[in-house]
Design a protein around this motif. Structure first.
Motif, PDB file in Angstrom:
ATOM      1  N   ASP A   1      47.217 144.783  33.400  1.00 41.17           N
ATOM      2  CA  ASP A   1      45.764 144.998  33.510  1.00 41.17           C
ATOM      3  C   ASP A   1      45.370 145.191  34.980  1.00 41.17           C
ATOM      4  O   ASP A   1      44.424 144.573  35.469  1.00 41.17           O
ATOM      5  CB  ASP A   1      44.984 143.846  32.879  1.00 41.17           C
ATOM      6  CG  ASP A   1      45.287 142.510  33.549  1.00 41.17           C
ATOM      7  OD1 ASP A   1      46.323 142.406  34.239  1.00 41.17           O
ATOM      8  OD2 ASP A   1      44.475 141.575  33.411  1.00 41.17           O
ATOM      9  N   THR A   2      46.105 146.060  35.659  1.00 41.25           N
ATOM     10  CA  THR A   2      45.849 146.318  37.077  1.00 41.25           C
ATOM     11  C   THR A   2      44.379 146.659  37.320  1.00 41.25           C
ATOM     12  O   THR A   2      43.802 147.492  36.620  1.00 41.25           O
ATOM     13  CB  THR A   2      46.722 147.492  37.582  1.00 41.25           C
ATOM     14  OG1 THR A   2      48.105 147.149  37.402  1.00 41.25           O
ATOM     15  CG2 THR A   2      46.456 147.770  39.049  1.00 41.25           C
ATOM     16  N   SER A   3      43.802 146.015  38.321  1.00 37.04           N
ATOM     17  CA  SER A   3      42.408 146.278  38.682  1.00 37.04           C
ATOM     18  C   SER A   3      42.369 146.878  40.085  1.00 37.04           C
ATOM     19  O   SER A   3      42.371 146.156  41.084  1.00 37.04           O
ATOM     20  CB  SER A   3      41.576 144.986  38.634  1.00 37.04           C
ATOM     21  OG  SER A   3      40.266 145.229  39.090  1.00 37.04           O
ATOM     22  N   VAL A   4      42.332 148.197  40.153  1.00 39.03           N
ATOM     23  CA  VAL A   4      42.309 148.898  41.438  1.00 39.03           C
ATOM     24  C   VAL A   4      41.031 148.551  42.201  1.00 39.03           C
ATOM     25  O   VAL A   4      41.049 148.373  43.428  1.00 39.03           O
ATOM     26  CB  VAL A   4      42.425 150.421  41.226  1.00 39.03           C
ATOM     27  CG1 VAL A   4      42.253 151.172  42.548  1.00 39.03           C
ATOM     28  CG2 VAL A   4      43.759 150.772  40.596  1.00 39.03           C
ATOM     29  N   GLU A   5      39.918 148.447  41.480  1.00 42.10           N
ATOM     30  CA  GLU A   5      38.647 148.132  42.125  1.00 42.10           C
ATOM     31  C   GLU A   5      38.678 146.743  42.780  1.00 42.10           C
ATOM     32  O   GLU A   5      38.134 146.553  43.874  1.00 42.10           O
ATOM     33  CB  GLU A   5      37.501 148.201  41.119  1.00 42.10           C
ATOM     34  CG  GLU A   5      37.192 149.603  40.605  1.00 42.10           C
ATOM     35  CD  GLU A   5      38.148 150.055  39.514  1.00 42.10           C
ATOM     36  OE1 GLU A   5      38.132 151.251  39.177  1.00 42.10           O
ATOM     37  OE2 GLU A   5      38.905 149.205  39.001  1.00 42.10           O
TER      38      GLU A   5
END
Length: 273
Positions: A113-117
């Motif tokens: 669940d990578t969160s770039v933001e």
């Protein structure tokens, strides 16, 4: 810095960065030039130009045309900013914490669940923290933080961010940055979820950083000789910069101490050379 310059500086920058409409007060040409020096040193030219345009119809303000024209010329001459890769984080002063940061980034990029933001917000906070220990609070960096929160804040996982800040011992440094947004730029507390307790000295520290930078510039001008070379007092500047950086010890003890020792080591190396 007189209070009217301080007030107009913040109001113009707020108007340009966040569309604020608080009225500008009339000032002398001398005070406007002083304000413009602060604009240049704080790297907030775009915000100044936009803010001046928003107040351009207020004839009583009388912002000198040569200043707005000079600011626009400087902006036109700028090269486009390079595209920033979210993985391009600055190095933290403490090697142990920097290794934690690199591991954290790598783990997040391989998460399901990578969160770039969230990573980008962390990068802005880390970069601002490094700059604060180097040269004090940068309004340019604080504005970037505020604009990112308003544009992408709804996509940030603030539970993750809180955990990362805890791991990196940057909880209070982040809270200080968020508190400047609240105290100087009129943000609501719920717009800055990582501020769990407002830092009461945020406004005063922001003003002091701006004043220090302006005074340093004036001092450097006086140290410039007739041949164009600077007659600087290295030891005095080192003491001054170390004293200023130690103001942040209570906000990030490990990073501040590492920055302190790094500056001493660099200064000793320069003396040997």
């Amino acid at each position: 810095m007189t209070r009217v310059i301080e007030r107009n500086f913040f109001r113009l920058v707020r108007a340009g960065a966040f569309n604020d409409n608080e009225a500008i007060e009339p000032m002398s040409r001398f005070k406007w030039r002083r304000l413009f020096e602060m604009v240049e040193k704080q790297n907030v030219l775009p915000e100044f130009v936009k803010g001046a345009a928003r107040h351009g119809l207020e004839s009583y303000v009388a912002i000198p045309a040569e200043l707005t024209e000079m600011a626009q010329r400087q902006l036109d001459a700028r090269k486009p900013a390079p595209r920033i890769d979210v993985r391009n984080f600055p190095e933290m002063n403490n090697r142990f914490l920097d290794r934690r940061l690199r591991k954290l980034i790598d783990n997040e990029h391989h998460s399901i669940d990578t969160s770039v933001e969230s990573l980008e917000l962390l990068r802005i906070i880390v970069e601002n923290s490094c700059n604060m220990l180097s040269s004090g609070i940068s309004l340019h960096g604080i504005i970037r933080l505020g604009q990112y929160l308003r544009n992408k804040g709804d996509k940030v996982d603030f539970v993750k961010l809180d955990n990362w800040l805890e791991v990196l011992h940057l909880v209070r440094m982040a809270q200080l940055q968020g508190s400047v947004l609240i105290a100087v730029f009129g943000f609501e507390k719920d717009e800055v979820p990582f501020v769990h307790k407002e830092e009461k000295d945020a406004y005063a520290m922001a003003v002091r950083s701006i004043t220090n930078l302006a005074n340093d510039t004036a001092e450097e001008a006086l140290e410039k000789g007739s041949d164009g070379e600077y007659r600087s007092n290295t030891s005095r500047k080192l003491r001054r910069n170390l004293s200023r950086s130690m103001r942040y010890y209570g906000f990030a003890p490990i990073e501040t101490a590492s920055s302190f020792l790094g500056k001493i080591g660099k200064s000793l190396k320069e003396m040997d050379e």
